[in-house]
Scaffold this motif. Structure first.
Motif, mmCIF file in Angstrom:
data_model
loop_
_atom_site.group_PDB
_atom_site.id
_atom_site.type_symbol
_atom_site.label_atom_id
_atom_site.label_comp_id
_atom_site.label_asym_id
_atom_site.label_seq_id
_atom_site.Cartn_x
_atom_site.Cartn_y
_atom_site.Cartn_z
ATOM 1 N N TRP A 146 0.976 -1.279 -0.085
ATOM 2 C CA TRP A 146 -0.135 0.049 -0.009
ATOM 3 C C TRP A 146 0.851 1.309 0.031
ATOM 4 O O TRP A 146 1.712 1.500 0.751
ATOM 5 C CB TRP A 146 -0.852 -0.156 1.385
ATOM 6 N N SER B 107 -0.709 4.660 -0.790
ATOM 7 C CA SER B 107 -1.603 5.673 -0.238
ATOM 8 C C SER B 107 -3.050 5.200 -0.783
ATOM 9 O O SER B 107 -3.127 4.077 -1.448
ATOM 10 C CB SER B 107 -1.410 6.961 -0.980
ATOM 11 N N GLU B 108 -4.358 5.712 -0.264
ATOM 12 C CA GLU B 108 -5.553 5.394 -0.675
ATOM 13 C C GLU B 108 -5.610 4.959 -2.057
ATOM 14 O O GLU B 108 -5.362 5.821 -3.069
ATOM 15 C CB GLU B 108 -6.474 6.424 -0.484
ATOM 16 N N GLU C 166 -8.003 3.889 -7.996
ATOM 17 C CA GLU C 166 -8.948 5.015 -8.285
ATOM 18 C C GLU C 166 -9.083 5.561 -9.675
ATOM 19 O O GLU C 166 -10.278 5.845 -10.204
ATOM 20 C CB GLU C 166 -8.533 6.230 -7.402
#
Length: 176
Positions: free
Chosen positions: A6, A8-9, A82
């Motif tokens: 991971w 970041s988001e 995203e």
């Protein structure tokens, strides 16, 4: 499945050896559900991926595999869930790393560098006393040559680049 790290988001990365043959790969959110949280390509593609490839992802159990890379080797893969994008960049790490600095017996002589201890792929360690007034340090991937010296990226402490003139600074005298 190999777990990505991971960042970041919605952003993940992985350093992995990729093959130039086989079925390619996909990204999955869970080993238990292949109908949801699966990202690949929208359409079949048999073109091998080049170094530096940036591609779009398609989400769904029916997504196509991402094809293998053209040249097998070690790659950094970055996935942005995203924005449904991924990138693949070939990387190489030296097998050895040496420190050259003015405040040592080497006195900026690449033939008299200080060897670092290899901990893992791309990870080295060295404990040494440094003097701030000596203009910083450089890292060399081979003893006896200035070729491909690693120094600090101008204005970005902590970021190393190859072939630059900004030595890694030593903020104060002491052990590092």
């Amino acid at each position: 499945a190999i777990q990505l790290n991971w960042i970041s988001e919605g952003n993940f990365e992985l350093v992995a050896n990729l093959k130039s043959d086989g079925y390619g790969f996909k990204f999955i959110g869970s080993n238990e559900d292949w109908n949801h949280g699966v990202w690949g390509l929208e359409n079949e593609n048999s073109e091998l991926l080049e170094d530096g490839h940036i591609g779009n992802l398609y989400e769904g159990g029916g997504s196509a595999n991402i094809p293998p890379v053209k040249d097998a080797g070690l790659y950094k893969i970055i996935v942005d869930i995203e924005n449904l994008e991924f990138s693949i960049n070939k990387i190489t790490y030296p097998d050895e790393l040496f420190l050259v600095v003015g405040s040592s017996a080497a006195d900026w002589d690449p033939d008299k560098t200080i060897p670092c201890t290899k901990l893992d792929l791309g990870r080295f360690r060295l404990f040494t006393y440094r003097v701030a007034a000596d203009g910083g340090v450089k890292f060399l991937p081979q003893k006896g040559a200035w070729d491909n010296d690693w120094v600090m990226k101008k204005g970005e402490p902590g970021t190393l680049i190859v072939e630059g003139e900004d030595n890694v600074p030593v903020p104060e005298d002491g052990f590092y």
